[in-house]
Structure formats: C-alpha cells, structure tokens
Scaffold this active site. Structure first.
Site, PDB file in Angstrom:
ATOM      1  N   GLY A 298     -21.331 -43.002  20.372  1.00 32.89           N
ATOM      2  CA  GLY A 298     -21.198 -41.663  19.827  1.00 32.89           C
ATOM      3  C   GLY A 298     -20.127 -40.873  20.552  1.00 32.89           C
ATOM      4  N   SER A 299     -20.359 -39.567  20.712  1.00 31.56           N
ATOM      5  CA  SER A 299     -19.310 -38.678  21.189  1.00 31.56           C
ATOM      6  C   SER A 299     -18.919 -38.883  22.644  1.00 31.56           C
ATOM      7  CB  SER A 299     -19.732 -37.226  20.980  1.00 31.56           C
ATOM      8  OG  SER A 299     -19.725 -36.916  19.611  1.00 31.56           O
ATOM      9  N   THR A 300     -19.739 -39.576  23.445  1.00 29.32           N
ATOM     10  CA  THR A 300     -19.308 -39.858  24.812  1.00 29.32           C
ATOM     11  C   THR A 300     -18.027 -40.696  24.805  1.00 29.32           C
ATOM     12  OG1 THR A 300     -20.817 -41.754  24.857  1.00 29.32           O
ATOM     13  CG2 THR A 300     -21.602 -39.696  25.834  1.00 29.32           C
TER      14      THR A 300
END
Length: 684
Positions: A298-300
């Site tokens: 995801g956004s990491t």
C-alpha cells in the site's frame, strides 16, 4: 665343478635370499612402525577401549548488551553397555528397577539395555537426583554421564529469532540452527578398557577427554527494544490494542533496525511460542512472519516511488501538479480519495496528502524500465540475505507483461508483494543516505575465554540514491508526519519521518471483505536517523493510521528514550496546521454495515442514514447492484458507503483496497476491467 664349489654357491644364494627377505621385513616393519603406527594403535585402542560420550555445553545466545537469551544447564543421561548387561544375566531385574525411576515400562528399558550395540542411551536429560539414585544402585553395565539441556530464561522473548534446540542439543530453528557449527562445541568422552567378551578389565586404564564448550553468539537484538515491541504485540493479540475495539488480528510483527549499519534491534512476531516447550506449540505460531510472509504494502511503498522520481529528477518538490480528482491510464480512471481532488498543489503537498494521482504521475514519468530498476536496486523481488531460514522472495509483476495501468497501481503500492524485512531494509536505505544495507542479526561470535572471534562488519550492498536525494526525502517524510497524513505517529519533541499504509487482504484471486493489512513505517530522528521501524498488522478491520501508527508510536518513543536520544529543542511539540480537507475527526467505534443490495436508491440511502453511514453513488439507475463495503462488514461508524447503481443485477463482482492510514482511500477494481475508483476516507 667340484661338489665343494656347488655347495658354496648354494649357501651364498640362500644367504642372499635370506638377506633380501630380512631386508624387506625390516623395511616393512619400519614403514608400519613409523608411518602407520599411530593409526594401528588407534584401531587397537578402539577394539578394546570403549568411550561414553560427554556432551559439550552449547554456547550461549546473547543480546547486544550481553543479556543471556539462551543457555545450557547441566543434566545427565543414563546409558547401558549391553554386552555387560547380558553377561550379568540380570537384564529383566535391572529393567524393573529402572522403570519407576525413569518413568518408562520395564519391557521398553529391557529392549534398550539388551540391544546388539556397543553403547545404548536409555534416557537423556534426567534430573540430578534421579541420576544419583541410579549410580547408587551400582547396576552392572548401567551408568550415567554428564549432559546438558537448552534453557531460554525469557521464554517467548525473541523466540522467532533464537529458535530452539532438540533433545540431542542440535539446533532445529532460528539462530540455533543457522549458527549450529559455532554453538554446538566438541564432544568429549570417558574411555574404559574392555576385554574381547565386552566385560571391563580389572584395574583397567581410564581416560577422560574433556568436551569443548561452544562459542557464544551475540545478536544485534536489544532485549529492551524487543520487549517494547512484544509488549505492544501482546496487547494487540489480547484485543487491548489501541482503536481495535476488542478485535484480535490474525498476526502482527514489529521490526526495528539501525539504518546506518543494517543491525536488527528488534524482530517481534505474534502469535508466538515458548522454545522451552516448543513441542507443545502449534507449528503456525513458530512461523517468522516478518521474514516469511509477503503482503501488498500500500502507501508505505510510495516512499520508494518518491525516491526514484527525485533521484531521476522527474519531479521537483516545488513543481505544481493539478489533481482534478482522477488520473486516466489506458482509458481507466483512478479517482482521488478527496471528492473533486486536491486541485493545485506542489509535489511536496502531493506527498503530504498521499495523493494517488500525483504518485501515479511520478511512476508514469519514470517509465517501466526505470521503475523496475529501482524495484531491483531497493531489493524487492529478492532475498535480503538476513540470517533466517525460509526467507521469502516477494512477488513482482512480470515486467514483460506489465502495462501502463500496472505501472500506475505499482506506483501506489498495489500489485507487487513484499516482505516486511524487504520494506524496512529499503526504507532504511532512504533514511541512511542512500545505501542499501544487508540486514544482520549476529553482532559477533565470542569464544569461551571471552575473546571476540568474529567481529561485526556492516555489509553495504549498493548505493541506490544519492545523499542529496536521501536528505530531501527525509524532509518530505518528516513533513508527512508533521503536516500530512501521518500525524497520528507524531512524537512531541522528536523529528519523526514516516508513512502509513493499508492493503486489503488477497485470497483465492480476490480481496477479502473487511480484512486489511495495516502498516506504518517510520524513522527518527528524521535529520540523522538512528532507528527505523515497521509495524505490520494482519487481519484488522481498520487502517494503518488508526491501528499501526499508534502502536509504532509507542514502541518508538520508548526506544528513543531508552537509547538516550534526547528530544530536539527545534522539533515541534504539536503537529502543524493540517492541510485543507485533512482535518482529523475523532476515532469512532466499529459499526456493522447493513446490506442494501437490490433496494431502490432512496430506500438504501434511508437505511444507511439510520445506521449512521453516508451513501455515495456510482453509475446510473434506481437499484443498488453492489456496495462497498459489503453488508455485515465492520468499519468505523460514520463511514462512506459506495453504492453501484443499475437497472439489473448483472453488475460484476468488485474488490476494493483501502489506502493511506486515516486518509485511507478505497480503490475499487472491477474484475471486468471497470475503472479503479477511490472514495473519501472512512470517518470523514
């Protein structure tokens, strides 16, 4: 020729033959004595000397401060010399005598002590008082010898790293296995002289060869940081985690690394097990999920996309990007989580807002070749080389088959599968000045005398980005925590950089409704990182910023204080003013989404409103054909529910992905190729 001469010749010939024979014999005896003497003596000794092995003590396993995490404690083993037992004619009697002492049946013991072997172990690791009783019995052919058994004084602490040793003191998992050669030591023995009938000779010679203790393996792990991490995991697994509302995740892990050296300071996983009683544990609890499990980050992962774009100078932080609310790739629209988009913003604000269209633009500017180059350079799709068995490779989309749409989804952390250790290692490269380090668990090997045999050496794999790019991105990620979407990880007085992420779980080719992998990665101090940490929580109904960020915030604050890293007088004591549209509502309790499938839109909206939700529509028609999240899913109270409208029930099945912590967006994919769509964050 006279008989006398003939006789003399015969005598001379016989003398010559005898001389040659004795010469050969002397040479052979000399060769045997000088060249083969030692070997022959050993064979002779072996034929009439029998040794009872004396097990060495395995070396300790310690943390970086010298705290003992695994040690060997003295015990004893009961053995039999079957030839002597048979000679005594008392096998049955001895078996019946030993049975109650050893807790075995007499028939089982008799079978052991009468085997056709030179030496037979009856039972290992018995208590000293039992061994004393057996010695007092003075049974012929029965004896005891020194042994040891493994003991883990902190029970479950760091059990996935340490592993465990079996009853024969052989390493079976973890460091016990990978460092078996250093830990096991060299066995000794007690030698006694026996006759050909297998009976000890009177006044026989005895020899004692002392065992050599194994070396100590000192880990990079810090016991206290490991304790901080395991404490928070225990809270999560007991349903006491922050914002979990009694929900228990399936598994979770917290990793901590010194980004400048690659030393792992903590590697905690839950559920866990006690290596003192590993036989009683479920094998699934022994799985080191931080090393062996993959997930979509995801956004990491946007940290990596941003690093590549900055390094290749595809963007400038003060350059403006207009977010109209969606990004079109190959005719498919990816909508921003904020209705109508963020409008005009700099790329610094794109990072702060975790604006998906902005990150997709970065990926498109990089192009497929450059993007995959940085994937490989940062270590994705390959093992990190950490000293743990069973490390997973992760999964990267096939470059030859990847499309621009795949590039778009990969840019925001979808499609590819990574392991927690891969992600933390990659982010540490961003934090430490741009060098990918090999993650290491062993600090040094210490001999029994206390002398360091093998010192620690950091292992630089490659430079990935420049120091200038690293410095720039550290500032960006610090701004994400201070002013952007990572503010729930803010630590008063400390400069922290970080990123949240949430991925919907994948199973059987689709996404699981209402289950997410929540994660948060951070490092501090942002200007000179000493500590990089990652939390991954699998099977939570909420999102990275809600669940993972507070967990990591607690562990990081305790760790920074423990390491003596003092607050920065220049660091803010409160988060900066939020960007417009990013104000945080209070965390709400879980609520169950009602199913409105098949209802007219007016009635569906009424049902959702009464349940405390807001309905958002997509498509044309008067009937609800599908909804995200689905009915009976637990989400935050007050969440937005996306309703798909149509005139019939032929709409495709949808899967969705929740992104970016508190601002986690829902990117919804139609399995028939309908546009990826993002809706506003839950709770807003």
């Amino acid at each position: 020729m006279s008989p006398f001469v003939v006789m003399r010749k015969r005598i001379a010939f016989l003398f010559l033959c005898a001389t040659i024979f004795f010469g050969i014999l002397v040479i052979r005896l000399g060769y045997v004595q000088l060249s083969q003497g030692a070997d022959l003596r050993k064979k002779a000794d072996d034929s009439h000397f029998r040794g009872v092995p004396v097990a060495p003590k395995r070396g300790n396993i310690e943390d970086r401060q010298g705290n003992v995490l695994a040690m060997s404690v003295s015990s004893e083993t009961v053995y039999a010399i079957p030839a002597e037992v048979r000679q005594s004619g008392r096998a049955k009697e001895m078996a019946q005598t030993l049975a109650p002492l050893l807790g075995k049946s007499a028939s089982e013991i008799e079978q052991h002590i009468t085997k056709r072997t030179a030496l037979e172990y009856i039972q290992k690791q018995i208590k000293p008082e039992v061994a004393a009783q057996i010695r007092a019995l003075a049974l012929p052919g029965i004896g005891t010898t020194e042994d040891s058994q493994r003991y883990y004084p902190f029970a479950t602490l760091a059990s996935h790293i340490i592993g465990f040793a079996g009853i024969d003191n052989q390493g079976l998992e973890g460091i016990e296995l990978t460092r078996e050669s250093e830990l096991k030591g060299i066995a000794g023995s007690i030698l006694q002289e026996f006759g050909a009938n297998g009976i000890p000779l009177p006044q026989a010679e005895h020899q004692y060869l002392a065992p050599k203790q194994g070396n100590t393996v000192r880990l990079t792990i810090d016991k206290n940081i490991q304790l901080f991490a395991e404490r928070e995991l225990q809270k999560l697994m007991s349903g006491q985690g922050i914002n979990m509302n009694g929900q228990v995740p399936k598994s979770a892990s917290i990793l901590a690394m010194d980004p400048s050296t690659g030393e792992i300071l903590a590697l905690a996983s839950a559920p866990t097990f006690d290596p003192n009683r590993y036989q009683e544990s479920d094998p699934s609890t022994r799985r080191n999920i931080a090393i062996q499990n993959g997930y979509e980050p995801g956004s990491t992962f946007k940290i990596i996309t941003l690093a590549a774009a900055l390094e290749e100078k595809k963007i400038k932080l003060q350059e403006h990007y207009f977010d109209k609310g969606s990004y079109t790739v190959l005719g498919k629209n990816v909508r921003c989580w904020k209705a109508g988009g963020h409008g005009d913003q700099t790329y610094m604000q794109v990072a702060e807002n975790s604006c998906n269209p902005g990150f997709i633009e970065m990926g498109q500017r990089l192009g497929m070749d450059k993007f995959y180059k940085y994937l490989r350079d940062f270590g994705f799709g390959q093992k990190t080389g950490i000293e743990m068995s069973g490390e997973a490779l992760g999964i990267l989309a096939n470059k030859k088959k990847a499309t621009a749409l795949d590039l778009a989804t990969m840019s925001i952390g979808q499609t590819n599968n990574v392991t927690p250790i891969q992600l933390l290692t990659a982010v540490s490269a961003v934090a430490n000045g741009g060098t990918l380090m090999k993650p290491q668990l062993v600090k040094e090997i210490v001999g029994p005398s206390g002398r360091v045999i093998t010192p620690f050496e950091k292992n630089e794999i490659r430079r990935v980005i420049s120091e200038d790019t690293s410095k720039l991105e550290r500032e960006v990620l610090e701004s994400v925590v201070t002013n952007g979407t990572g503010r729930r990880s803010f630590l008063p007085g400390y400069r922290v950089a970080g990123k949240t992420g949430t991925a919907q779980k994948v199973a059987n080719g689709g996404y699981i409704q209402g289950e997410y992998v929540a994660s948060f990665v951070a490092f501090a101090p942002a200007d000179n990182p000493k500590l990089a940490m990652l939390a991954v929580i699998d099977g939570t109904p909420f999102y990275g910023g809600v669940v993972a960020a507070p967990v990591l915030q607690t562990v990081m604050l305790d760790s920074l204080r423990y390491l003596g890293i003092k607050p920065d007088a220049q660091a803010p004591l409160t988060p900066g003013k939020p960007m417009p549209g990013l104000e945080f509502p209070p965390i709400k309790k879980a609520a169950t989404v009602p199913s409105v499938l098949g209802l007219p839109i007016s009635e569906a909206q009424k049902v959702l409103t009464q349940a405390g939700f807001t309905g958002m529509t997509e498509g044309q028609g008067e009937t609800v054909l599908d909804q995200i999240p689905h009915g009976d899913t637990q989400v935050e109270a007050g969440s937005n529910i996306l309703l798909y409208l149509g005139a019939d029930a032929s709409a495709p099945t949808l899967a969705h992905w929740w992104e970016e912590g508190d601002e986690d967006i829902a990117a919804i994919y139609s399995l028939t190729g309908r546009v990826p769509i993002e809706i506003s964050p839950l709770g807003q």
